[in-house]
Design a protein around this motif. Sequence first.
Motif, PDB file in Angstrom:
ATOM      1  N   SER A 114       3.614   5.292  -0.972  1.00 22.71           N
ATOM      2  CA  SER A 114       3.098   4.170  -0.140  1.00 22.71           C
ATOM      3  C   SER A 114       1.543   3.837  -0.439  1.00 22.71           C
ATOM      4  N   THR A 115       0.876   4.938  -0.704  1.00 18.35           N
ATOM      5  CA  THR A 115      -0.531   4.780  -0.925  1.00 18.35           C
ATOM      6  C   THR A 115      -0.727   4.172  -2.329  1.00 18.35           C
ATOM      7  N   TYR A 116       0.166   4.580  -3.133  1.00 15.70           N
ATOM      8  CA  TYR A 116       0.200   3.928  -4.464  1.00 15.70           C
ATOM      9  C   TYR A 116       0.477   2.388  -4.590  1.00 15.70           C
ATOM     10  N   ARG A 117       1.596   2.153  -3.631  1.00 12.66           N
ATOM     11  CA  ARG A 117       1.782   0.762  -3.338  1.00 12.66           C
ATOM     12  C   ARG A 117       0.838  -0.155  -2.801  1.00 12.66           C
ATOM     13  N   GLY A 118       0.043   0.516  -1.857  1.00 10.63           N
ATOM     14  CA  GLY A 118      -1.025  -0.082  -1.032  1.00 10.63           C
ATOM     15  C   GLY A 118      -2.048  -0.441  -2.172  1.00 10.63           C
ATOM     16  N   ALA A 119      -2.490   0.544  -2.969  1.00 12.96           N
ATOM     17  CA  ALA A 119      -3.631   0.371  -4.126  1.00 12.96           C
ATOM     18  C   ALA A 119      -3.084  -0.874  -5.055  1.00 12.96           C
TER      19      ALA A 119
ATOM     20  N   SER B 105       5.433  -5.202  -1.884  1.00 13.74           N
ATOM     21  CA  SER B 105       5.394  -5.047  -0.192  1.00 13.74           C
ATOM     22  C   SER B 105       6.775  -5.211   0.185  1.00 13.74           C
ATOM     23  N   VAL B 106       7.416  -6.303   0.066  1.00  6.86           N
ATOM     24  CA  VAL B 106       8.666  -6.915   0.746  1.00  6.86           C
ATOM     25  C   VAL B 106       9.580  -6.012   0.353  1.00  6.86           C
ATOM     26  N   ASP B 107       9.786  -5.716  -1.038  1.00  2.00           N
ATOM     27  CA  ASP B 107      11.020  -5.010  -1.485  1.00  2.00           C
ATOM     28  C   ASP B 107      11.051  -3.304  -0.865  1.00  2.00           C
ATOM     29  N   ASN B 108       9.723  -2.994  -0.472  1.00  2.00           N
ATOM     30  CA  ASN B 108       9.575  -1.505  -0.043  1.00  2.00           C
ATOM     31  C   ASN B 108       9.287  -1.456   1.456  1.00  2.00           C
ATOM     32  N   GLY B 109       9.346  -2.780   2.024  1.00  2.00           N
ATOM     33  CA  GLY B 109       9.150  -2.964   3.489  1.00  2.00           C
ATOM     34  C   GLY B 109       7.796  -2.509   4.086  1.00  2.00           C
ATOM     35  N   ASP B 110       6.741  -2.686   3.081  1.00  2.62           N
ATOM     36  CA  ASP B 110       5.497  -2.337   3.481  1.00  2.62           C
ATOM     37  C   ASP B 110       4.566  -3.634   4.358  1.00  2.62           C
ATOM     38  N   PHE B 111       5.380  -4.015   5.050  1.00  2.34           N
ATOM     39  CA  PHE B 111       4.610  -5.385   5.811  1.00  2.34           C
ATOM     40  C   PHE B 111       3.524  -5.073   6.487  1.00  2.34           C
ATOM     41  N   ASP B 112       3.073  -3.930   7.079  1.00  4.56           N
ATOM     42  CA  ASP B 112       1.722  -3.655   7.776  1.00  4.56           C
ATOM     43  C   ASP B 112       0.637  -3.712   6.696  1.00  4.56           C
ATOM     44  N   LEU B 113       1.015  -3.307   5.558  1.00  7.98           N
ATOM     45  CA  LEU B 113      -0.014  -3.334   4.120  1.00  7.98           C
ATOM     46  C   LEU B 113      -0.097  -4.856   3.929  1.00  7.98           C
TER      47      LEU B 113
ATOM     48  N   ALA C 157     -17.040  -7.940   2.107  1.00  3.86           N
ATOM     49  CA  ALA C 157     -16.752  -6.631   2.963  1.00  3.86           C
ATOM     50  C   ALA C 157     -15.220  -6.821   3.361  1.00  3.86           C
ATOM     51  N   SER C 158     -14.497  -8.023   3.398  1.00  7.81           N
ATOM     52  CA  SER C 158     -13.349  -7.958   3.954  1.00  7.81           C
ATOM     53  C   SER C 158     -12.297  -7.074   3.099  1.00  7.81           C
ATOM     54  N   LEU C 159     -12.337  -7.400   1.692  1.00  9.28           N
ATOM     55  CA  LEU C 159     -11.923  -6.651   0.649  1.00  9.28           C
ATOM     56  C   LEU C 159     -11.789  -5.070   0.850  1.00  9.28           C
ATOM     57  N   ILE C 160     -13.136  -4.714   0.849  1.00 12.10           N
ATOM     58  CA  ILE C 160     -13.239  -3.123   0.760  1.00 12.10           C
ATOM     59  C   ILE C 160     -12.753  -2.723   2.120  1.00 12.10           C
ATOM     60  N   ALA C 161     -13.076  -3.354   3.172  1.00 18.20           N
ATOM     61  CA  ALA C 161     -12.592  -3.291   4.597  1.00 18.20           C
ATOM     62  C   ALA C 161     -10.812  -3.085   4.331  1.00 18.20           C
ATOM     63  N   SER C 162     -10.317  -3.841   3.876  1.00 21.02           N
ATOM     64  CA  SER C 162      -8.757  -3.936   3.601  1.00 21.02           C
ATOM     65  C   SER C 162      -8.431  -2.571   2.744  1.00 21.02           C
ATOM     66  N   CYS C 163      -9.170  -1.949   1.648  1.00 19.63           N
ATOM     67  CA  CYS C 163      -8.636  -0.652   1.101  1.00 19.63           C
ATOM     68  C   CYS C 163      -8.824   0.107   1.971  1.00 19.63           C
ATOM     69  N   CYS C 164      -9.813   0.348   2.768  1.00 18.40           N
ATOM     70  CA  CYS C 164      -9.891   1.468   3.808  1.00 18.40           C
ATOM     71  C   CYS C 164      -8.709   1.472   4.749  1.00 18.40           C
ATOM     72  N   ALA C 165      -8.616   0.219   5.257  1.00 17.82           N
ATOM     73  CA  ALA C 165      -7.576   0.097   6.296  1.00 17.82           C
ATOM     74  C   ALA C 165      -6.089   0.470   5.547  1.00 17.82           C
TER      75      ALA C 165
ATOM     76  N   VAL D 233      -3.894  -6.976   3.777  1.00 19.20           N
ATOM     77  CA  VAL D 233      -4.255  -7.499   2.593  1.00 19.20           C
ATOM     78  C   VAL D 233      -4.381  -8.815   2.384  1.00 19.20           C
ATOM     79  N   SER D 234      -3.187  -9.374   2.992  1.00 18.02           N
ATOM     80  CA  SER D 234      -3.072 -11.039   3.292  1.00 18.02           C
ATOM     81  C   SER D 234      -4.288 -11.454   3.914  1.00 18.02           C
ATOM     82  N   ASN D 235      -4.596 -10.801   4.930  1.00 20.31           N
ATOM     83  CA  ASN D 235      -5.837 -11.281   5.987  1.00 20.31           C
ATOM     84  C   ASN D 235      -6.719 -11.281   5.154  1.00 20.31           C
ATOM     85  N   ALA D 236      -7.192 -10.110   4.390  1.00 15.51           N
ATOM     86  CA  ALA D 236      -8.512 -10.096   3.487  1.00 15.51           C
ATOM     87  C   ALA D 236      -8.371 -11.195   2.490  1.00 15.51           C
ATOM     88  N   VAL D 237      -7.414 -11.733   1.971  1.00 17.32           N
ATOM     89  CA  VAL D 237      -7.296 -12.745   1.037  1.00 17.32           C
ATOM     90  C   VAL D 237      -7.801 -13.946   1.535  1.00 17.32           C
TER      91      VAL D 237
END
Length: 324
Positions: A67-72, A125-133, A174-182, A137-141
Motif C-alpha cells: 500500500s505504501t508503494y501505491r501511495g507513493a 487507487s480505485v483498482d486496489n481499494g485505496d480510497f483513503d489514499l 505545503a499541501s503536497l508534502i503534507a499529503s505525502c506524510c499523511a 491526495v485528491s484534496n492536495a491537488v
Amino acid sequence: MNQDLKQIQAPIATEMADFEKKFRTFMQSKVKLLDHITQYIVRRKGKQMRPMFVFLTAGVSGSISESTYRGAALIELLHTATLVHDDVVDDANYRRGFFSINALWKNKIAVLVGDYLLSRGLLLSVDNGDFDLLKIVSNAVKEMSEGELLQISKARKLDITEDVYYTIIRQKTASLIASCCAVGAATTGSSEETIEKMRLFGEKVGMAFQIKDDLFDYGEDVVGKPVGIDIKEKKMTLPLIYALQNASWVDRKKIIYKIRNKSENKGTINEIIDFVKKSGGLEYAQKIMNNYYQEALALLENFPESPFKNSLATLVTYTIERKK
C-alpha cells in the motif's frame, strides 16, 4: 548534497530501488508514443523527495507495505500530471534542466499525457481499494489548484498580506508534502490521530521549504532559478511583503508602482532586492522559516526513536539548508 540524500535514504534504500521499478510499470501504456514519453519522464526524475517522505513516514508510523508503494506512486502520478499541465500553461520549455514535454511534443500531446498520468493514478487507487489514499491526495491537488489561482488573482492587485501569503504557500506547496506524510501514515493502518499528526508535520515542512525557495530569489545561494524571477513575475513573497509592511507610505507606493510597471527591468529588480535586504526582509523570512522547522521537529518527537525517524529529521533539515 547528493551524498546527504543517499545517507538520508539509507533506511529505505531497498524500498526506493523497488519503487522505481514499480513506478515504471504503473506508467506503462500499450500506445508506443505514450510509453516513449512516460519513459522520458521517469529518466529525468529529480531528488525523489516526495516518495522519500512517504516511505520514511510509513517507517516512523508502522511498517512499509505494498500500500505504501501505491501511495507513493499515486502522489508521483498526480503531481507529475500537474507539472506537465503547468508547463503548458506557463509555456515553459525546460524543467529541472531537461526539455519539457510540451517543448518536445507540443501542447496537445502534453495535455493528453497529463490526463493519462492523472487517470493512471486514479485507477491505481480505485483498482486496489485505496480510497483513503485517493481522498488525501485528491484534496492536495484541489488545494494546489486553489493556491495557484489565489496567487494569480492577488498578483494582479499586488495586495497580498502576510496571512494571505501563508494561505497561498500552504495550499500551493505545503499541501503536497503534507499529503505525502499523511499517505505514509495511512498505509500503515495508523489511527486518524497519527495520520493527522503526520499531515501537520508535512505541512510545517512544506511551509519552511517554500520560504527557503522564496529566499533564493534574493541571491542568497547559487540556484537553478535566476535571481529576481519572483519579482519579475510580480509574485509577492514573504521578504518583500515584510519590507512593504514596514516601509513608509511613500516608499511602499513607489515600490509597488515599480513592481507593477517596471518589473521586467533588471535595474528595477536589483533596486527592489536592495530595498528588501535593507528592510530586514530576509532576516524576518529566515526567522519564520526556522519557526516552522522547529514546529515540524517538535511534532516528530511524538514518535519512537528509529532509523526512519532520524532520517526524516535529517530530511527536514535538508529542506531548509539546501542550496537549490
